[in-house]
Design a protein around this motif. Sequence first.
Motif, short mmCIF file in Angstrom:
data_model
loop_
_atom_site.label_atom_id
_atom_site.label_comp_id
_atom_site.label_asym_id
_atom_site.label_seq_id
_atom_site.Cartn_x
_atom_site.Cartn_y
_atom_site.Cartn_z
N VAL A 113 -9.27 37.16 0.55
CA VAL A 113 -9.33 37.97 -0.67
C VAL A 113 -8.45 37.30 -1.71
O VAL A 113 -7.40 36.74 -1.37
N GLU A 114 -8.87 37.38 -3.00
CA GLU A 114 -8.10 36.65 -3.99
C GLU A 114 -7.91 37.41 -5.30
O GLU A 114 -8.69 38.30 -5.63
N VAL A 115 -6.85 37.03 -5.97
CA VAL A 115 -6.54 37.54 -7.30
C VAL A 115 -7.46 36.85 -8.31
O VAL A 115 -7.66 35.64 -8.22
N PRO A 116 -8.01 37.57 -9.31
CA PRO A 116 -9.00 36.97 -10.20
C PRO A 116 -8.44 36.10 -11.31
O PRO A 116 -8.78 36.27 -12.49
N ILE A 117 -7.61 35.15 -10.96
CA ILE A 117 -7.20 34.12 -11.91
C ILE A 117 -8.18 32.98 -11.75
O ILE A 117 -8.22 32.34 -10.70
N VAL A 118 -8.98 32.71 -12.77
CA VAL A 118 -10.08 31.77 -12.66
C VAL A 118 -10.06 30.81 -13.85
O VAL A 118 -9.92 31.25 -15.00
N ASN A 119 -10.16 29.53 -13.57
CA ASN A 119 -10.33 28.47 -14.57
C ASN A 119 -9.07 28.13 -15.37
O ASN A 119 -8.83 26.97 -15.68
N TYR A 127 -5.60 32.77 -4.69
CA TYR A 127 -5.39 32.96 -6.12
C TYR A 127 -5.68 31.65 -6.85
O TYR A 127 -5.81 30.60 -6.25
N MET A 128 -5.81 31.73 -8.19
CA MET A 128 -5.99 30.58 -9.08
C MET A 128 -7.19 29.71 -8.72
O MET A 128 -7.09 28.50 -8.57
N ASN A 129 -8.36 30.31 -8.64
CA ASN A 129 -9.57 29.54 -8.36
C ASN A 129 -9.85 28.53 -9.48
O ASN A 129 -9.97 28.89 -10.65
N GLU A 130 -9.96 27.26 -9.10
CA GLU A 130 -10.30 26.17 -10.02
C GLU A 130 -9.51 26.25 -11.32
O GLU A 130 -10.05 26.06 -12.42
N VAL A 131 -8.23 26.49 -11.21
CA VAL A 131 -7.41 26.78 -12.38
C VAL A 131 -7.30 25.58 -13.32
O VAL A 131 -6.95 25.74 -14.50
N MET A 132 -7.62 24.39 -12.85
CA MET A 132 -7.58 23.20 -13.71
C MET A 132 -8.98 22.68 -14.05
O MET A 132 -9.15 21.51 -14.41
N LEU A 133 -9.98 23.56 -13.99
CA LEU A 133 -11.34 23.14 -14.29
C LEU A 133 -11.47 22.65 -15.73
O LEU A 133 -12.09 21.62 -16.00
N LYS A 134 -10.93 23.40 -16.66
CA LYS A 134 -11.02 23.05 -18.08
C LYS A 134 -9.64 23.16 -18.73
O LYS A 134 -9.37 24.09 -19.49
#
Length: 827
Positions: free
Chosen positions: A338-344, A378-385
Amino acid sequence: MKAFLIFLCFIPIVSRATIKYTIDEGWEFRLGEDSRWERVDLPHTWNSRDAVDDIPGYYRGVGWYRKSLYIDSSAANKAVSLYFDGANQVAELYVNDKLVGIHKGGYTRFSFDISKYIKPGALNLVVVKVDNSHNVSIPPLTADFTFFGGIYRHVYLVVKEKSALSLRDFASDGVYVRTRSVSAEKAVIEVETLVDGAGKVVQSIITPDGKEISFQGREMTIGKPLLWSPDTPRLYTLKTVVMEAGKVVDQQLNVFGLRWFRFDAATGFFLNGRPIKLMGANRHQTYLDKGNALPDEIHVEDIRLLKEMGGNLLRISHYPQDPLILEMCDKLGIIASVEVPIVNEISETDEFQQNSLQMATEMVKQNFNHPSVVIWAYMNEVMLKPPFASDSVRHQRYCKEVNRQAVAIEALLRRLDPGRYTMIPFHGALKRYEETGLVRVPMIVGWNLYQGWYGGTFSEFDRFVADFHTKYPTMPVIITEYGADVDERLHSLSPERFDFTEEYGDLYHEHYLKAILAAPYIAGGAIWNLNDFYSESRGDAVPHVNTKGITTLDRGLKNTYLLYRVFLSKGPMAYIGSKSWKYRAGPSVQPVKIYSNQESVDVYHNGVFFKKVALPDHYVSVGVPFTNGRNTIELRIDNKAYDFAEMNYGSDELNVMLGSNRYFEDRDARIVWTPEQPYVSGSWGYVGGKAVRSKTKNGSLPSSPLNILGTGNDPIFQTQREDLQAFKADVSDGQYAVYLYWANLTEGSGASVYNLGNNAVGGGRSSSVMNVFVNGQLVLPHFEVATASAIIKKILVDVTDGKGITVNLEALSGRTILNAIRIIKLN
């Protein structure tokens, strides 16, 4: 609120338990400043329609809900709360015109005590203001899914005695079961119980086989525990009773499981001392025409689908979901993340970080007792953009802030729950996560990898993961995402990257599945995704939808679901692939995909034995000589029928997609569109020109990603042939309807920040202006195709003297283009 360590003994259950029930029906709703109210029931979202229409964007703002709620006089002098399973993303609660409280975050549960605002024995006006506007202080900021607004989960009225289990610890149920140690010989657990008021806590345990056991003291020891696992998801129940003045004032049952686990960087995942390959899927909370406002039955069915596939892993992405999801994982034996919704991306503010930490706390406390949960992420693909990639100094400052916030979340998760693992899912750009220092922060690295889809080749996936393991040999790895978009209406006899056909999706998953199973250092893989899901900004074959699901929006099974089922499930089974491809054309020998976990399967065609096929890889494509009209396929093993399909072959119509090597099934019209071919005498086809292929940084695309306005059959218009001289069809004499299809595929790039395969290069072209002739007659003078809107022109043609049909195009401005042609004989 007091915290109790456990006292456990038997006690009779009587009288004043908590009352908790949904109040979902009979709400009124209005959007923004609209003065009109409409009746709605919960769950509800206001974006179920505008997030899938042809108008770019969808409403992100305020919606109002109100309800006249009768609260019985028996609630006087009791603790009365409204409990929300989820509202996206800021919710303000008013009761009888007074503000009760505000909750920020769209995916975790929250509760408000309304005791001092209500009038017992009367109607009470409940108003909820919900706002899904973009807010730089609240994650997620951006993501490849639609941020549906509304009260999209259940709302409960909760009535408790003043002395009762507390809801005030981040909307948890006030009971935490901590596993101190577990082995095959014994388990030691400790229970923390939070109580409002002066009540006394009395507790006991009910074993999976129904025995009730009483204990006293801080810790409880259970001999020879019945362990929880995917094969045997045995569940214990903690019974908690709150007593006051010799009477029961509250009672609650909490389910938990006993298991131990570990991740090893070299050898994968171990549960209860045994190695288990984790294989499963991600899941988004959406369904056809419902947005994210789903009834309970769909949540339950999704987990059943995963279990029936043989899956043992669910990555709940990218946010905590309905409570039923983890309850079903516990019950059926699915290991969950389960994850926190910090995305991109993040915001570089303390407020953003505090909201992230609040969400992480709610996530852990609300889901603490679930034995299925082994990972907090947490922090899914936080460095995508990264927003400052072109400014090296500013970029480094941003990287440091990402690291600072990650370290804070990591520390919080380990403090709240030291017994579980943590994970950050990265996209396939290792250098960016090394720049931030994130590689060393979590306990597990998740990799979201799409080699062979957005770019590259399948084998590059194998090399990437192997290289990472060599460089970081002590870091456990899960492939947290992998997948290819599949529109099951599209097919190809020569599939290629980014064509959205079912056949290319088959190739992609066949490679990834074998690669993940073969590498011991890959602890597991989570398919992206269990189901197709809404993503408003996307174009492609099915606009506004990410079609990487192994099931459709309404949970139809794609070939890829069958692939995993025969690899992962037990018991004999055999399936016919592409059963939904009911209308076929093209070569008379048609490919039929067969899946089975048996060594061989007998194939019957039109009721007659055709051949026995071997399945050393669990799947095989068989060429079956179809006859015109109805064809049936049946699979048998030891003369027992396992699957049956009916398909129709051939057509007296000509339906051709120019510039395409794909077949497209228009299911509403029950027709199939075929790929183009060059003209040869006695047949049909194009004369001159070339297929349009958009150039990108990752190679050319076989079709345009543009959302074609005014049609639900986008693939018909997403390919075209330019500089076309003519299209000829040597048809017999008679009256015909000729349909010509156009859309301008150069209007905008169609690029999306989430569509990594569509990094268009080169400039666009202007509109095309043409003269269109049919059999030498000018029928469309100065005809302009200027936008990506569907244009269909129907032209009636009389064919005589064996001349057939010839469509000629003459360029007046720009190039000649044609997307598709349909020819129907009328008599």
